[in-house]
Design an enzyme around this catalytic site. Structure first.
Site, mmCIF file in Angstrom:
data_model
loop_
_atom_site.group_PDB
_atom_site.id
_atom_site.type_symbol
_atom_site.label_atom_id
_atom_site.label_comp_id
_atom_site.label_asym_id
_atom_site.label_seq_id
_atom_site.Cartn_x
_atom_site.Cartn_y
_atom_site.Cartn_z
ATOM 1 N N HIS A 143 68.995 71.516 100.124
ATOM 2 C CA HIS A 143 70.198 72.347 99.996
ATOM 3 C C HIS A 143 71.435 71.481 99.879
ATOM 4 O O HIS A 143 71.445 70.317 100.250
ATOM 5 C CB HIS A 143 70.342 73.322 101.182
ATOM 6 C CG HIS A 143 70.871 72.704 102.430
ATOM 7 N ND1 HIS A 143 72.212 72.582 102.674
ATOM 8 C CD2 HIS A 143 70.233 72.165 103.491
ATOM 9 C CE1 HIS A 143 72.387 71.998 103.859
ATOM 10 N NE2 HIS A 143 71.210 71.733 104.366
ATOM 11 N N CYS A 144 72.469 72.085 99.327
ATOM 12 C CA CYS A 144 73.802 71.488 99.286
ATOM 13 C C CYS A 144 74.742 72.572 99.819
ATOM 14 O O CYS A 144 74.327 73.395 100.631
ATOM 15 C CB CYS A 144 74.163 71.029 97.871
ATOM 16 S SG CYS A 144 74.119 72.326 96.611
ATOM 17 N N ALA A 145 75.963 72.587 99.382
ATOM 18 C CA ALA A 145 76.900 73.591 99.894
ATOM 19 C C ALA A 145 76.533 74.994 99.412
ATOM 20 O O ALA A 145 76.472 75.936 100.200
ATOM 21 C CB ALA A 145 78.325 73.252 99.486
ATOM 22 N N SER A 180 73.866 75.446 96.945
ATOM 23 C CA SER A 180 72.507 75.372 96.370
ATOM 24 C C SER A 180 72.468 75.922 94.952
ATOM 25 O O SER A 180 71.542 76.615 94.556
ATOM 26 C CB SER A 180 71.484 76.075 97.262
ATOM 27 O OG SER A 180 71.229 75.301 98.413
ATOM 28 N N PHE A 221 74.396 75.717 102.423
ATOM 29 C CA PHE A 221 74.955 75.711 103.774
ATOM 30 C C PHE A 221 76.090 76.713 103.921
ATOM 31 O O PHE A 221 76.333 77.225 105.008
ATOM 32 C CB PHE A 221 75.439 74.311 104.189
ATOM 33 C CG PHE A 221 75.810 74.259 105.638
ATOM 34 C CD1 PHE A 221 74.818 74.202 106.616
ATOM 35 C CD2 PHE A 221 77.129 74.314 106.039
ATOM 36 C CE1 PHE A 221 75.155 74.197 107.973
ATOM 37 C CE2 PHE A 221 77.473 74.298 107.383
ATOM 38 C CZ PHE A 221 76.482 74.242 108.359
#
Length: 149
Positions: free
Chosen positions: A84-86, A88, A123
């Site tokens: 995941h990133c901020a 996704s 996130f």
């Protein structure tokens, strides 16, 4: 040409991931760590502030090129790897795709035994629901998220 694409990557919802994490914690414990069969890889860069999923591994997307082979080796025994990133939408799915392609290059057909998923909403969505839940989120700073991402 690879049959793996960003659009074909499976996703996991924040509810599914939190349920998995909470079910692995010991009864009555305030500490939650991912169960041994799962790894959570956070590929946010400078936006890795204001909290993170408890037990996740932070590998900035800017370091992925040289860290992917290491990840393939160290995550070999995991049944599921969550990226995941901020949000996704870009870095998380791209990292998952790069990981899968390297895993397939190294392991061949054995790579299909490991499930690689992307956290739906990243996130940003995670913290909306679980940011203040200390069993699931570490180092959460509500003021960082007060006005959205």
């Amino acid at each position: 040409m690879s049959d793996i694409t960003i659009s074909s990557l499976p996703v996991i919802s924040r509810e599914q991931l939190s349920s998995t994490l909470l079910s692995s914690s010991t009864s009555g414990s305030s500490t939650t760590t991912p169960p041994p069969h799962i790894a959570i890889i956070d590929v946010r860069d400078s936006d890795h502030i204001g909290g993170h999923i408890k037990g996740s591994t932070h590998i900035p997307s800017s370091q992925l090129d040289y860290r992917i082979p290491e990840l393939v080796r160290t995550l070999q025994g995991k049944e599921t790897v969550v990226f995941h990133c901020a949000l996704s939408q870009q870095r998380g799915p791209s990292a998952a795709l790069r990981y899968l392609r390297e895993k397939r290059r190294v392991d061949g057909e054995g790579a299909k035994k490991q499930k690689v998923v992307v956290l739906e909403g990243g996130f940003t969505k995670w913290q909306e629901k679980f940011g203040e839940d200390e069993r699931l989120t570490e180092a959460y700073q509500k003021d960082v998220w007060a006005f959205g991402y």
